[in-house]
Design an enzyme around this catalytic site. Structure first.
Site, short mmCIF file in Angstrom:
data_model
loop_
_atom_site.label_atom_id
_atom_site.label_comp_id
_atom_site.label_asym_id
_atom_site.label_seq_id
_atom_site.Cartn_x
_atom_site.Cartn_y
_atom_site.Cartn_z
N GLY A 164 25.49 26.81 25.29
CA GLY A 164 25.36 25.57 24.52
C GLY A 164 25.95 24.39 25.26
N ALA A 165 27.19 24.56 25.73
CA ALA A 165 27.88 23.44 26.40
C ALA A 165 27.17 23.08 27.71
CB ALA A 165 29.33 23.82 26.66
N ASN A 166 26.69 24.08 28.43
CA ASN A 166 25.96 23.77 29.68
C ASN A 166 24.72 22.95 29.39
OD1 ASN A 166 27.84 25.43 30.88
ND2 ASN A 166 26.46 27.18 31.16
N SER B 188 10.79 31.46 34.93
CA SER B 188 10.50 32.57 35.83
C SER B 188 11.17 32.38 37.19
CB SER B 188 8.97 32.64 35.95
OG SER B 188 8.56 33.87 36.35
N GLY B 189 12.42 31.87 37.17
CA GLY B 189 13.22 31.71 38.39
C GLY B 189 12.52 30.87 39.44
N ASP C 281 20.13 27.15 31.66
CA ASP C 281 20.67 26.11 30.78
C ASP C 281 20.25 24.73 31.27
OD1 ASP C 281 21.95 28.11 29.34
OD2 ASP C 281 23.72 28.03 30.64
O1 RIB Z 1 24.04 30.67 31.12
C1 RIB Z 1 25.27 30.70 31.79
C2 RIB Z 1 26.38 30.82 30.80
O2 RIB Z 1 26.27 32.06 30.14
C3 RIB Z 1 27.76 30.80 31.40
O3 RIB Z 1 28.30 29.51 31.52
C4 RIB Z 1 28.54 31.73 30.48
O4 RIB Z 1 29.53 31.07 29.75
C5 RIB Z 1 27.51 32.40 29.59
O5 RIB Z 1 27.53 31.88 28.33
#
Ligand code: RIB
Length: 294
Positions: free
Chosen positions: A43-45, A211-212, A242
């Protein structure tokens, strides 16, 4: 022009990252190279990615009343994310993720901590933020009941909802029916299709699948559309999904087409893998547009 309003209901983890030349075998002790703590959580990312890409981002979530919790809130605040709806709770510690990065890939073990306490009453308390959003985004690192409830609130109020089904789990009917887009990676798609044998037949047009290094694809009237990505010098893939989601949402919230949003998100993710860490590596709009033109 005012910034698009994006609300993320999701997880915050402190990432405890070890780099090593390879992963250890079962029972083996391996000497690693470097240890770092970095603010993370899907979420934070995604919040950092969307904020760096020009959105007005509000975060709804929970951390523990501890040093990691303080650091994670401060770090989001510095990124310009509205952190007024993040609660600090006493009962449990902040979420953490143990990450091992080697030159080819990574492994992650998450201990949810306070993320498991993002209950439906948290959503009720911060419901106004959801109602004021252009797009709401959520992932599956908070309880499924809560994601289900977020989907219901969005559906009843005609608010676009992007669900990043990571880590993959069986979804509820509300999530499937009320989501605008569902954004698994290839592995998560396989897991979802096994849990819901009809999902691709009934809802394929909702899916945007990452897909990377191949980019992503979506479907229009059941015809698959592939959107290739840019070449990248890969350093660390942690948080690339993310980055894709944050960037995708930032374009969708601006009213861009699915094709444009996928191209933009692919390009953003291709930049993010060239730096170490998740949030650190999220690009700015200038960087993404620059690479798209190059
Ligand atoms: O998608 C990467 C994230 O997955 C990482 O930052 C880790 O915290 C996990 O939640």
């Amino acid at each position: 022009m005012s910034k698009p309003k994006v609300t993320i209901v999701g997880s915050l983890n402190m990432d405890l990252v070890v780099t090593a030349e390879r992963h250890p075998s079962i029972g083996e002790t391996l000497t690693g190279e470097k240890f770092t703590t970095l603010c993370g959580g899907k979420g934070a990312n995604q919040a950092v990615a969307a904020a760096r890409l020009g959105c007005d981002v509000t975060f709804i979530g929970r951390v523990g009343n501890d040093a990691f919790g303080i650091e994670m809130i401060e770090s989001l605040r510095k990124e310009g994310v509205n952190v007024g709806n993040i609660e600090m709770i006493d009962e449990v510690e902040s979420g953490i993720a143990m990450i091992t990065v080697n030159p080819l890939d990574n492994t992650i073990i998450v201990v949810p901590g306070a993320n498991a306490h993002v209950t439906t009453d948290v959503i009720d308390k911060h419901r106004q933020a959801i109602l004021e959003s252009d797009v709401v985004v959520t992932q599956l690192e908070i309880p499924m009941d809560t994601v289900d409830y977020v989907a219901q609130v969005c559906g009843e109020n005609n608010i676009d909802l992007v669900v990043n089904p990571a880590p993959a789990q069986k979804l509820t009917d509300n999530i499937i029916n009320y989501s605008t887009y569902i954004t698994p990676n290839q592995i998560e798609l396989t897991q979802l299709a096994a849990a819901h044998p009809e999902i691709l037949k009934d809802h394929v047009d909702k899916f945007v699948v990452t897909s990377g290094s191949k980019g992503c694809y979506y479907s229009v009237d059941a015809f698959r559309v592939d959107v290739p990505t840019m070449k990248a010098e890969v350093v660390d893939t942690t948080g690339a999904g993310d980055c894709f989601n944050g960037a995708f949402v930032s374009y969708i919230a601006q009213g861009k087409s699915l094709q444009e949003s996928c191209h933009f998100a692919n390009t953003a993710a291709s930049i993010s893998v060239e730096k170490f860490g998740a949030q650190h590596a999220m690009p700015t709009t200038e960087q993404v547009l620059g690479r798209m033109q190059s």
